[in-house]
Design a protein around this motif. Structure first.
Motif, PDB file in Angstrom:
ATOM      1  N   ALA A  18       2.703  -8.606   2.042  1.00  0.00           N
ATOM      2  CA  ALA A  18       2.533  -7.401   1.231  1.00  0.00           C
ATOM      3  C   ALA A  18       3.776  -6.531   1.329  1.00  0.00           C
ATOM      4  CB  ALA A  18       1.301  -6.634   1.694  1.00  0.00           C
ATOM      5  N   THR A  19       4.370  -6.223   0.163  1.00  0.00           N
ATOM      6  CA  THR A  19       5.560  -5.369   0.124  1.00  0.00           C
ATOM      7  C   THR A  19       5.377  -4.186  -0.826  1.00  0.00           C
ATOM      8  OG1 THR A  19       6.534  -6.822  -1.565  1.00  0.00           O
ATOM      9  CG2 THR A  19       7.145  -7.235   0.736  1.00  0.00           C
ATOM     10  N   THR A  46       7.703  -6.978  -6.631  1.00  0.00           N
ATOM     11  CA  THR A  46       7.251  -7.058  -5.242  1.00  0.00           C
ATOM     12  C   THR A  46       5.807  -7.557  -5.186  1.00  0.00           C
ATOM     13  OG1 THR A  46       6.674  -4.706  -5.324  1.00  0.00           O
ATOM     14  CG2 THR A  46       8.852  -5.284  -4.482  1.00  0.00           C
ATOM     15  N   ASN A  69       1.933  -6.655  -4.331  1.00  0.00           N
ATOM     16  CA  ASN A  69       0.895  -5.646  -4.109  1.00  0.00           C
ATOM     17  C   ASN A  69      -0.454  -6.337  -3.879  1.00  0.00           C
ATOM     18  OD1 ASN A  69      -0.800  -3.456  -4.070  1.00  0.00           O
ATOM     19  ND2 ASN A  69      -0.037  -2.550  -5.966  1.00  0.00           N
ATOM     20  N   GLN A 102       0.318  -2.004   2.999  1.00  0.00           N
ATOM     21  CA  GLN A 102       1.087  -3.150   3.473  1.00  0.00           C
ATOM     22  C   GLN A 102       0.714  -3.629   4.864  1.00  0.00           C
ATOM     23  OE1 GLN A 102       5.372  -2.614   2.768  1.00  0.00           O
ATOM     24  NE2 GLN A 102       4.882  -1.185   1.106  1.00  0.00           N
TER      25      GLN A 102
END
Length: 688
Positions: free
Chosen positions: A387-388, A354, A356, A392
């Motif tokens: 952003a995941t 993901t 960050n 976020q």
């Protein structure tokens, strides 16, 4: 039977993703993707010191055997703005009006269950221009479109690029275009040292400050783009001034004054700042969405940067997905051994996980707390997504970065690069604005080239935290505002307004990182209207609109957005500059007679004699204002086909222009289209 179709007109390939499978003009129906035949194409380009006005004239033939309704689509680049669109169909001229209504961006197939060709979506890019004509293209007939737009051409280290895609063979392989005309006119106050055109051999007329390229082709396949590169003298840097004073009777949109000025700035860099020692960190997104070509380009960009670090630099490589990692726990000297370790680290970087963003930024910033505070602290941050992981939300990420910067008690220059269509533009823009940097948004294939080029520029700063003032203080409404940082080899184009002409001194001040730098330039503002500078109100309006678009994107409330949008709408409508995000072209529905009455103003009149004519005729132009510049003459038949084209230079309030035609020209009705600056006149003539 009528079929819904879409016309796509060709423009700069930089608007299109690198993996786009087509350029040119095409008509698509909802299912089959039918293309109309491009019969002829004329591209006229006027460049005045890196400001381009482009006029495209294209005629298409409906050979489908059906009557067709259609939409016209033009994949405009964000840095280009359309200023005029008209077309000839079914014996009538149509000229658009500018509406504050947003344009309809839906493509054929959306909402009807049909799949949209992904290549078509990518071809149109992020900011396409659309208009829906009210007429139908009858079978076995033609339609001619004339579109004019302005663009600030890309410039780097004295080299200017112009690009117009002409790969029509990618849309209709093997099709032959009856005629193509390309005319490029360049006026430059700096000496033109070199000019070249890729893939073609045009007629070139080159002098130190004025150059033309002319290309005429008949019965050819369009298999190569029109790409021109020219180089300007590097010993004539400073400020170029372009100004004009428009009478109230011609343009009055506001109370900012009838004077318009654009300044093209590239001052000499301070000799003491040719090499800046840096504390430098490159942050690379290696989340799963970076898989494939993007991570390859990111690695290549990182390798280039490591190989071009200066002795005396400290550096580090930070990479992130769900978790954050770094080459070293803190910044290290750019020794040969450390550089080699960095190259190996970058080559082993793979994409997964993901995104960050907050963790990557705060990790990098805290590493600057233990390094030499006399050096410039620079971060280049690149990502392709939202952003995941980690913090976020936008406010939370900005707050985390602010806390980290305050904790290390030193200044950070943060440059953010967004890749592709899914980035958080607002976040990246605010991160850069709040940390003395800039944000740039790239298509998937542009990463390596843009990052490597930008790294070369930040090694050579000219002005950071740029401040300006005018003496006397008579130039107002200046855009962009605030002024961006200025780096060696880059240009800044700033535009403003004035009430009355005078001699003015521009004071520029700032720092080359830690060293103060000042520049002064004196020039005179024009006191009369200059026909060759008639594009300047458009440039000022374009830069004003672009600035307000940024404010709109950053606005926190709907009320603030509505207020900004009303400003954009009024600028667009009054100055005749379309921003595809907020305003649109609409079919004015005018006939040939009504069109003539609309554009034939008191200031400019044309008389054609004799009429009817046997073979040749003469155009007599009369104006209340001084006419200076190129005038383009097109002769079109009743189907909109270009029969004859000539370009003349005029200087005065009157002009006689002889037109010599082929003896084989058939008898019948024709239209003479005359364009100079922002003025266009269309007259009907008859050949016996």
């Amino acid at each position: 039977m009528k079929t819904n179709i879409l016309i796509l007109a060709s423009v700069f390939s930089l608007l299109l993703p690198s993996n786009s499978n087509g350029h040119g003009v095409c008509i698509f129906d909802a299912v089959e993707g039918t293309c109309l035949l491009l019969k002829s194409s004329t591209v006229d380009v006027l460049v005045d010191n890196q400001i381009a006005v482009v006029t495209t004239t294209q005629t298409f033939s409906n050979t489908t055997g059906e009557d067709l309704t259609f939409r016209y689509g033009f994949p405009l680049k964000a840095t280009a703005n359309a200023i005029e669109l008209k077309w000839y169909i079914n014996g009538k001229w149509h000229k658009t009006t500018i509406s504050s209504n947003p344009q309809q961006d839906s493509l054929p197939g959306s909402g009807g269950g049909n799949e949209i060709d992904p290549g078509l979506v990518e071809f149109l890019g992020n900011t396409p221009l659309f208009v829906t004509p009210e007429d139908t293209i009858m079978k076995d007939s033609t339609v001619t479109f004339i579109l004019k737009y302005v663009e600030l051409l890309p410039y780097a280290f004295g080299i200017v690029d112009f690009h117009y895609p002409n790969r029509y063979d990618l849309i209709q392989p093997g099709s032959v275009i009856e005629e193509q005309h390309f005319f490029f006119e360049l006026k430059s106050e700096r000496t033109i040292e070199l000019i070249e055109m890729e893939s073609y051999t045009p007629q070139v007329n080159q002098t130190a400050n004025y150059t033309t390229l002319n290309l005429d082709q008949y019965e050819v396949e369009a298999i190569a783009d029109f790409s021109i590169h020219y180089q300007l003298s590097s010993t004539e840097l400073g400020v170029l001034k372009l100004s004009t004073y428009i009478p109230d009777s011609l343009l009055h949109c506001d109370e900012a004054g009838q004077g318009f000025v654009s300044l093209i700035i590239e001052p000499e860099s301070n000799v003491n700042t040719e090499v800046i020692e840096k504390n430098f960190t490159l942050i690379i997104d290696r989340s799963g969405s970076m898989t494939g070509e993007k991570i390859i380009q990111a690695r290549n960009a990182g390798i280039f940067i490591v190989e071009h670090l200066n002795m005396g630099d400290n550096f580090n490589i930070v990479d992130f997905s769900t978790n954050v990692a770094s080459l070293y726990p803190s910044l290290m000297p750019a020794t040969p051994e450390n550089r080699q370790q960095a190259l190996e680290y970058i080559n082993n970087m793979n994409a997964n996980g993901t995104t960050n963003i907050s963790g990557a930024l705060t990790t990098s910033i805290f590493q600057f707390g233990a390094v030499d505070t006399t050096k410039a602290n620079i971060i280049i941050f690149l990502t392709d997504g939202m952003a995941t992981a980690g913090v976020q939300n936008l406010e939370g990420i900005l707050n985390e970065v602010e806390i980290a910067v305050n904790a290390i008690e030193t200044r950070i220059f943060l440059f953010t690069f967004g890749i592709g269509f899914d980035v958080d533009k607002k976040l990246l823009t605010l991160l850069a604005l709040e940390n003395s940097g800039l944000a740039k948004f790239l298509d998937n294939g542009e990463l390596e080239e843009e990052i490597t080029y930008f790294f070369q520029t930040i090694n050579n700063p000219v002005l950071l935290n740029t401040q300006y003032s005018f003496e006397p203080d008579i130039i107002t409404n200046v855009f962009p505002s605030p002024l961006p940082n200025l780096y060696k080899g880059q240009q800044l184009i700033m535009s403003g307004r004035y009430q009355a002409p005078a001699e003015v001194t521009l004071h520029l001040s700032g720092k080359a990182f830690n060293l103060p730098v000042n520049y002064d330039f004196t020039f005179n503002l024009a006191d009369t209207s200059d026909a060759e500078k008639s594009f300047l109100p458009k440039i000022w309006a374009k830069q004003a609109i672009d600035q307000h678009v940024i404010h709109f994107q950053l606005a926190d409330s709907e009320e603030a957005k509505d207020s900004i949008q009303s400003i954009i709408d009024s600028l667009s409508i009054c100055y005749g500059v379309v921003n595809t995000q907020f305003t649109s072209f609409e079919d004015g529905g005018t006939t040939a007679t009504e069109y003539d009455e609309t554009i034939l103003r008191d200031e400019l009149q044309a008389l054609i004699y004799p009429t009817p004519f046997l073979q040749d005729f003469t155009i007599s132009l009369n104006s209340k204002q001084l006419l200076q510049g190129e005038i383009t003459i097109l002769l079109l038949d009743v189907n909109g086909q270009i029969i004859h084209r000539e370009t003349f230079y005029i200087d005065g309030k009157t002009a006689l222009i002889p037109i010599h035609l082929s003896e084989s020209l058939p008898s019948g009705t024709y239209y003479v289209v005359m364009s100079i600056g922002e003025e266009t006149i269309i007259e009907k003539v008859v050949k016996l």
